[in-house]
Design an enzyme around this catalytic site. Structure first.
Site, PDB file in Angstrom:
ATOM      1  N   GLU A 162       3.835  -1.677  -0.255  1.00  0.00           N
ATOM      2  CA  GLU A 162       3.478  -0.549  -1.105  1.00  0.00           C
ATOM      3  C   GLU A 162       4.671  -0.169  -1.958  1.00  0.00           C
ATOM      4  O   GLU A 162       5.572   0.537  -1.479  1.00  0.00           O
ATOM      5  CB  GLU A 162       3.077   0.658  -0.256  1.00  0.00           C
ATOM      6  CG  GLU A 162       1.798   0.492   0.497  1.00  0.00           C
ATOM      7  CD  GLU A 162       1.306   1.828   1.014  1.00  0.00           C
ATOM      8  OE1 GLU A 162       0.198   2.222   0.627  1.00  0.00           O
ATOM      9  OE2 GLU A 162       2.049   2.469   1.773  1.00  0.00           O
ATOM     10  N   HIS A 165       5.061   4.577   6.329  1.00  0.00           N
ATOM     11  CA  HIS A 165       4.587   4.942   4.999  1.00  0.00           C
ATOM     12  C   HIS A 165       5.700   5.665   4.243  1.00  0.00           C
ATOM     13  O   HIS A 165       6.508   6.390   4.823  1.00  0.00           O
ATOM     14  CB  HIS A 165       3.328   5.814   5.091  1.00  0.00           C
ATOM     15  CG  HIS A 165       2.571   5.860   3.812  1.00  0.00           C
ATOM     16  ND1 HIS A 165       2.847   6.772   2.828  1.00  0.00           N
ATOM     17  CD2 HIS A 165       1.568   5.093   3.336  1.00  0.00           C
ATOM     18  CE1 HIS A 165       2.040   6.574   1.805  1.00  0.00           C
ATOM     19  NE2 HIS A 165       1.257   5.547   2.095  1.00  0.00           N
TER      20      HIS A 165
END
Length: 171
Positions: A84, A14
């Protein structure tokens, strides 16, 4: 701990961990390989900053992030790739459906060329960047967007709209 608790999935790579903790592509690749070796399923995040997007290096960035994983694993059965765009996480900005599709398609082509056509076809590539009830149906309709990694919107009533957008392609 996750295995002991019976939690089947882990999110790795992430953007906050990459930027705040300095996790390199190689370190994320090592973590993915280790998690898989322990029987976990992995959501592996890839994505570019606004500066990288504006410089035209989006595909170079996400390809390098994906390559570091591909160099360390052979079986992609339990891997989901989450695109993302860093510039869209928690900002209220979202990649247009066409931008998301372009990157998802590029990732699928990268997998076909560098891993295998079978992995490219079978690997789920999900989008996670300020998905909302307002934009989920258009994003879900794109051929290479296989679902969403939802953050803050999962705490709002509109989350049901995001869940229901999964039926867009079957309609």
């Amino acid at each position: 701990m996750l295995v002991n608790l019976g939690i089947p999935w882990v999110i790795l790579g992430h953007s906050e961990r990459r930027s705040l903790l300095g996790e390199s592509n190689e370190f994320v690749g090592d973590k993915v390989a280790y998690a898989l070796s322990q029987g976990l399923k992995v959501i592996a995040c890839v994505g570019e900053t606004l500066e990288q997007r504006e410089s035209g290096s989006t595909m170079d960035v996400v390809a390098a992030q994906t390559k570091a994983i591909a160099e360390r694993i052979k079986d992609w059965t339990n891997v989901v790739v989450a695109y993302e765009p860093v510039w869209a996480i928690g900002t209220g900005k979202v990649a247009t459906p066409d931008q998301a599709q372009e990157v998802h398609d590029g990732l699928r082509k990268w997998l076909a060329t560098n891993v295998s056509a079978e992995v490219a076809e079978s690997t789920r590539i999900i989008y996670g960047g300020s998905v909302t009830g307002a934009n989920c149906k258009e994003l879900a309709a794109k051929p290479d967007v296989d679902g969403f990694l939802v953050g803050g919107a999962s705490l709002k009533p509109e989350f049901i709209d995001i869940i229901n957008s999964a039926t867009v392609k079957s309609a």
